[in-house]
Each structure stands twice: as structure tokens, then as C-alpha cells.
Design a protein around this motif. Structure first.
Motif, PDB file in Angstrom:
ATOM      1  N   ASP A  38      -1.712  -2.931   8.166  1.00 19.87           N
ATOM      2  CA  ASP A  38      -0.391  -2.343   7.732  1.00 19.87           C
ATOM      3  C   ASP A  38       0.086  -3.115   6.612  1.00 19.87           C
ATOM      4  OD1 ASP A  38       1.944  -0.872   8.052  1.00 19.87           O
ATOM      5  OD2 ASP A  38       2.813  -2.450   9.340  1.00 19.87           O
ATOM      6  N   PRO A  39      -0.541  -2.765   5.421  1.00 19.01           N
ATOM      7  CA  PRO A  39      -0.224  -3.553   4.118  1.00 19.01           C
ATOM      8  C   PRO A  39       1.022  -2.811   3.466  1.00 19.01           C
ATOM      9  CG  PRO A  39      -2.075  -1.766   3.669  1.00 19.01           C
ATOM     10  CD  PRO A  39      -1.701  -1.795   5.224  1.00 19.01           C
ATOM     11  N   ARG A  40       1.252  -3.417   2.496  1.00 18.64           N
ATOM     12  CA  ARG A  40       2.368  -2.612   1.537  1.00 18.64           C
ATOM     13  C   ARG A  40       1.639  -1.507   1.309  1.00 18.64           C
ATOM     14  NH1 ARG A  40       3.477  -7.361  -2.556  1.00 18.64           N
ATOM     15  NH2 ARG A  40       4.179  -5.674  -3.785  1.00 18.64           N
ATOM     16  N   LEU A  41       2.372  -0.392   1.225  1.00 17.39           N
ATOM     17  CA  LEU A  41       1.780   1.127   1.063  1.00 17.39           C
ATOM     18  C   LEU A  41       2.700   1.671  -0.129  1.00 17.39           C
ATOM     19  CD1 LEU A  41       0.101   3.511   1.934  1.00 17.39           C
ATOM     20  CD2 LEU A  41       1.465   4.216   3.398  1.00 17.39           C
ATOM     21  N   TYR A  42       2.051   2.087  -1.140  1.00 20.30           N
ATOM     22  CA  TYR A  42       2.658   3.080  -2.002  1.00 20.30           C
ATOM     23  C   TYR A  42       1.756   4.368  -2.330  1.00 20.30           C
ATOM     24  CZ  TYR A  42       5.111  -1.231  -3.396  1.00 20.30           C
ATOM     25  OH  TYR A  42       6.009  -2.299  -3.150  1.00 20.30           O
ATOM     26  N   SER A  43       2.316   5.189  -3.095  1.00 20.94           N
ATOM     27  CA  SER A  43       1.438   6.511  -3.433  1.00 20.94           C
ATOM     28  C   SER A  43       1.373   6.344  -5.208  1.00 20.94           C
ATOM     29  CB  SER A  43       2.211   7.665  -3.109  1.00 20.94           C
ATOM     30  OG  SER A  43       1.760   8.805  -3.778  1.00 20.94           O
ATOM     31  N   ASP A  44       0.141   6.778  -5.355  1.00 21.52           N
ATOM     32  CA  ASP A  44       0.000   6.850  -7.113  1.00 21.52           C
ATOM     33  C   ASP A  44       0.478   8.327  -7.488  1.00 21.52           C
ATOM     34  OD1 ASP A  44      -1.080   6.704  -9.481  1.00 21.52           O
ATOM     35  OD2 ASP A  44      -3.159   6.838  -9.020  1.00 21.52           O
ATOM     36  N   VAL A  68      -2.817   6.460   9.950  1.00 23.15           N
ATOM     37  CA  VAL A  68      -4.410   6.441   9.425  1.00 23.15           C
ATOM     38  C   VAL A  68      -4.646   4.812   9.487  1.00 23.15           C
ATOM     39  CG1 VAL A  68      -5.768   6.865   7.432  1.00 23.15           C
ATOM     40  CG2 VAL A  68      -4.791   8.525   8.599  1.00 23.15           C
ATOM     41  N   LEU A  69      -3.822   4.257   8.615  1.00 20.93           N
ATOM     42  CA  LEU A  69      -3.867   2.524   8.561  1.00 20.93           C
ATOM     43  C   LEU A  69      -3.797   1.921   9.704  1.00 20.93           C
ATOM     44  CD1 LEU A  69      -1.823   2.231   5.378  1.00 20.93           C
ATOM     45  CD2 LEU A  69      -4.203   2.428   5.548  1.00 20.93           C
TER      46      LEU A  69
END
Length: 218
Positions: free
Chosen positions: A128-134, A121-122
Motif C-alpha cells: 500500500d505505497p504512496r500512489l499517483y497517476s502519470d 490491485v495493490l
């Protein structure tokens, strides 16, 4: 597997978050997704847990420099306008060691396949940033403010949140649907400069360069 239905209503996101938590023995109020999010409000923002694609867990305080730009998103929203424009901002912020940018997903992905969908999706939007999940929805709750008795205000998912020193919420921001890359960068850089000043940082990113007209041949 995370799906990408064409719907931009926050109510749909809340319904999807609550669907998996509902059980036949749970009282009706426990299945209310808004209540679940409100109850996740963190006592210590710096300790908000963030889950990385490899399954490791860190905290908001651990990943944040003086100013952290957080772009919350859900794959259930179609345009992801903030993330589509973000590469222009990241280019303008190159070399600014006191500022960082992360994308924070609130779909709570659990499997490698889920994370793969989010990456796609990104990348489809050129970022392509640093990706995290909440994963515990604590950040989602934090940007909506502490719960209050009888509170009925609709939850919001801002386009961008700015965090100071990993523990202070400087502000939450929407995005003008008609924004161009130039106006977007200028607005966000102004907000970053305000945040750096509030954090006590003297250096600030330069103003967005004006777009020059191409030279014409004599």
C-alpha cells in the motif's frame, strides 16, 4: 472502470492509451499512441505532474527526496512483480529519510471507482505505497528518453526507475522473473546505495541481512 485483462504486451497498453484520443477529424499520426507518449517528453522533469487519488495534482520535484524509487505499473499487466516484492524492500529501507518509494499508474484513472480498483490491485499484492497517476504520461515519456526524428524503438515500462533530487534520472531497471525476496532486496539496495552516492548523500542503507537458519532444539 479499469479492467484487468490477462495480457502483458506493452502494445496493448499503448493501444488502450490511444483509443480514447482518436477522433474522426484527427490526422492519422495524431492517433498513434507511441507518438503521443513521445510528445509528452517533459522539458523540466521536476515539473512532471502527478495526480493523487483525491484528484489533487503535485509534481515529481515536490514529492521526491534525494532518491525517489518509482514503480510504474498498469492494471492491464497481470503479475506486477515489482510491487509484489516491494514490501520487503520498504522494510529494509525503514528509517532512511533520503529515500522514498511511490507506485505510479499509467492507466490514467479518472473516477473514484478507477482509483478503488487500483488500490485493490495493490492491496491484493500486499503493498500500500504512496500512489499517483502519470495522467499526462510525462514520466512514461521521460524514462523512454527524448524523441528523435525517425525513432522507431518500442516504448518500455520499466519495473523501477530511480530519480535523484526530483529531476535527474539515475537509471531504469527490469526485474529478474526468478528473483526471490532476498535476491530482490539485495539487488535493489545495491542500486539505492549507488543512487545515494550519485546524489552526494553519505549515509546509505545497510546491506540486506542474510537469512539465518532456524535454531534447532538440542
Amino acid at each position: 472502470m479499469l479492467r484487468l485483462p490477462s495480457c502483458s504486451a506493452i502494445a496493448v497498453l499503448l493501444a488502450s492509451l490511444g483509443a480514447g484520443a482518436q477522433t474522426s477529424s484527427a490526422p492519422p499520426q495524431a492517433a498513434n499512441p507511441e507518438t503521443q507518449v513521445r510528445q509528452a517528453y517533459p522539458a523540466e522533469p521536476a515539473r512532471i505532474p502527478l495526480t493523487a487519488p483525491d484528484g489533487t495534482t503535485t509534481t515529481l520535484g515536490a514529492v521526491a527526496p534525494r532518491v525517489l524509487l518509482v514503480a510504474p505499473f498498469t492494471s492491464r499487466f497481470g503479475d506486477l512483480a515489482e510491487l509484489k516484492l516491494a514490501p520487503h524492500l520498504l522494510q529494509a529501507l525503514q528509517g532512511q529519510k533520503d529515500v522514498a518509494f511511490i507506485a505510479l499508474n499509467v492507466d490514467r484513472p479518472g473516477s473514484p471507482e478507477d482509483w478503488s480498483v487500483l488500490r485493490e490491485v495493490l492491496q491484493e499484492r500486499g503493498v500500500d505505497p504512496r500512489l499517483y497517476s502519470d495522467a499526462r504520461l510525462a514520466f512514461f515519456a521521460w524514462v523512454n528518453g527524448p524523441p528523435e526524428p525517425g525513432q522507431r524503438e518500442m516504448l518500455r515500462l520499466p519495473s523501477l526507475a530511480i530519480v535523484l533530487d526530483g529531476q535527474r534520472l539515475h537509471g531504469v531497471y527490469g526485474l529478474d522473473p526468478s528473483a526471490t525476496p532476498e535476491t530482490y532486496v539485495a539487488e535493489r539496495l545495491a542500486q539505492v546505495r549507488e543512487a545515494l552516492k550519485a546524489a552526494g548523500v553519505t549515509s546509505a542503507p545497510a546491506k540486506a541481512a542474510r537469512k539465518r537458519a532456524p535454531k534447532t532444539a538440542p
